[in-house]
Design a protein around this motif. Structure first.
Motif, mmCIF file in Angstrom:
data_model
loop_
_atom_site.group_PDB
_atom_site.id
_atom_site.type_symbol
_atom_site.label_atom_id
_atom_site.label_comp_id
_atom_site.label_asym_id
_atom_site.label_seq_id
_atom_site.Cartn_x
_atom_site.Cartn_y
_atom_site.Cartn_z
ATOM 1 N N VAL A 57 25.531 -7.180 21.215
ATOM 2 C CA VAL A 57 25.129 -5.521 21.122
ATOM 3 C C VAL A 57 26.857 -5.324 21.846
ATOM 4 N N ALA A 58 27.693 -5.626 22.369
ATOM 5 C CA ALA A 58 28.825 -5.110 22.799
ATOM 6 C C ALA A 58 29.011 -5.727 21.536
ATOM 7 N N LEU A 115 22.289 -4.183 13.959
ATOM 8 C CA LEU A 115 20.552 -4.349 13.855
ATOM 9 C C LEU A 115 20.284 -5.884 14.945
ATOM 10 N N THR A 116 19.794 -4.583 16.508
ATOM 11 C CA THR A 116 20.127 -5.554 17.241
ATOM 12 C C THR A 116 17.983 -5.335 18.014
ATOM 13 N N LEU A 117 17.552 -6.910 17.734
ATOM 14 C CA LEU A 117 16.156 -6.580 17.957
ATOM 15 C C LEU A 117 15.348 -7.398 18.556
ATOM 16 N N ALA A 118 14.769 -6.991 19.761
ATOM 17 C CA ALA A 118 14.022 -8.007 20.924
ATOM 18 C C ALA A 118 12.879 -8.147 21.576
ATOM 19 N N THR A 119 12.102 -9.455 20.816
ATOM 20 C CA THR A 119 10.764 -9.597 20.607
ATOM 21 C C THR A 119 10.028 -10.067 21.990
ATOM 22 N N THR A 120 8.598 -9.959 22.533
ATOM 23 C CA THR A 120 8.178 -10.603 23.833
ATOM 24 C C THR A 120 6.582 -9.892 23.015
ATOM 25 N N GLU A 121 6.166 -11.332 24.178
ATOM 26 C CA GLU A 121 4.879 -10.780 24.667
ATOM 27 C C GLU A 121 4.264 -9.780 25.358
ATOM 28 N N ILE A 144 18.846 -1.633 22.413
ATOM 29 C CA ILE A 144 18.545 -2.612 21.693
ATOM 30 C C ILE A 144 17.806 -1.863 20.870
ATOM 31 N N ALA A 145 17.849 -2.005 19.349
ATOM 32 C CA ALA A 145 17.123 -1.081 18.419
ATOM 33 C C ALA A 145 15.994 -0.901 18.590
ATOM 34 N N ALA A 146 15.158 -2.009 19.016
ATOM 35 C CA ALA A 146 13.482 -1.937 18.706
ATOM 36 C C ALA A 146 13.058 -2.547 19.854
ATOM 37 N N LEU A 147 12.097 -2.620 20.199
ATOM 38 C CA LEU A 147 11.497 -4.039 21.466
ATOM 39 C C LEU A 147 9.776 -4.788 20.193
#
Length: 269
Positions: A213-214, A220-226, A249-252
């Motif tokens: 991100v820095a 576009l930065t996306l994080a994914t998780t259960e 972050i743009a979206a989880l």
């Protein structure tokens, strides 16, 4: 606008490669130009199909490939050959590991070629445009290559993300599960997208995501998780969303992926 469709006759390929192709076919339904596997239609009383695929995608290592050397192509059909020993009439030749962005490029080019054949378009589609080149540093001014990095995903998710990113026009995807390699790639390339699996506990994904991100504030930065899913519980879901929001972050995104949610964000690239 009326959708255009390219029918693809698929010969050979491994289960993993066919899964990737099926993903391409499925995801293309969101576009104006779609792809679909060719299913021969037989007229009553005949043994020959009445419809013809615009593309024959042939695995040169398959037993059936020998027929593509010997038989004449139907008028207007293009042969995309994967492997060595391609016949002279092959329209495109690709090699393994298969570059799915190149496959998408060639399938789109088939539609353009048909437009040329019909006189509706005046373009040279006899040779594909280059899809990739090396960038020496993130300060390189040329932005022609759209590149993404995917951190910590498994094989199935990686195939899905590569295909979805290719449909979004991202020609090259780097998949990594090693922190040192991820940092090295971030030094060498400019990225338009980063996808980080927060459930991969082998590496410090949060630190890598913070660094990404820095370094690439416009990506576009996306994080994914259960933990983004309904089974994670309200408090855990709220906490991880709060932490992701603080990083910018743009979206989880929920794991397993929800295609409509992934598409919504990928379309922003």
């Amino acid at each position: 606008m009326h959708k255009q469709r390219i029918l693809v006759s698929v010969v050979g390929f491994s289960d993993v490669e066919r899964h990737a192709l099926n993903t391409i076919f499925r995801l293309s339904q969101e576009r104006e130009l779609t792809y679909a596997p060719w299913v021969p239609l037989l007229a009553p009383g005949t043994s020959l199909p009445t419809n013809v695929a615009q593309v024959a995608l042939v695995d040169g290592e398959s037993l059936e490939a020998v027929l593509s050397h010997a038989k004449e192509m139907p008028p207007g059909q293009r042969l995309i050959w994967v492997g060595t020993d391609a016949p002279e009439h092959a329209w495109r030749v690709l090699h393994r590991p298969i570059d799915w962005a190149a496959v998408l490029h060639d399938l789109d080019a088939v539609f353009a070629a048909h437009q040329v054949d019909s006189g509706l378009l005046d373009l040279d589609v006899t040779a594909p445009a280059p899809l990739d080149f090396e960038l020496d540093s993130v300060s390189e001014p040329n932005d022609a290559v759209r590149r993404a990095v995917v951190v910590g995903t498994d094989e199935h998710e990686g195939t899905y993300l590569r295909t979805r990113l290719a449909l979004a026009g991202v020609a090259h995807v780097d998949e990594v599960t090693d922190a040192a390699l991820a940092l090295e790639l971030m030094k060498r390339y400019r990225y338009v997208c980063g996808v980080f699996n927060l459930d991969d506990h082998r590496i410090d994904v949060w630190a890598l995501m913070r660094h990404f991100v820095a370094r690439y504030p416009q990506a576009l930065t996306l994080a994914t998780t259960e933990l983004a899913g309904p089974l994670a519980g309200w408090w855990r879901r709220r906490r991880v969303r709060r932490d992701v929001h603080r990083l910018g972050i743009a979206a989880l995104l929920e794991r397993p992926f929800q295609p409509s949610e992934v598409s919504k964000w990928m379309d922003l690239i």
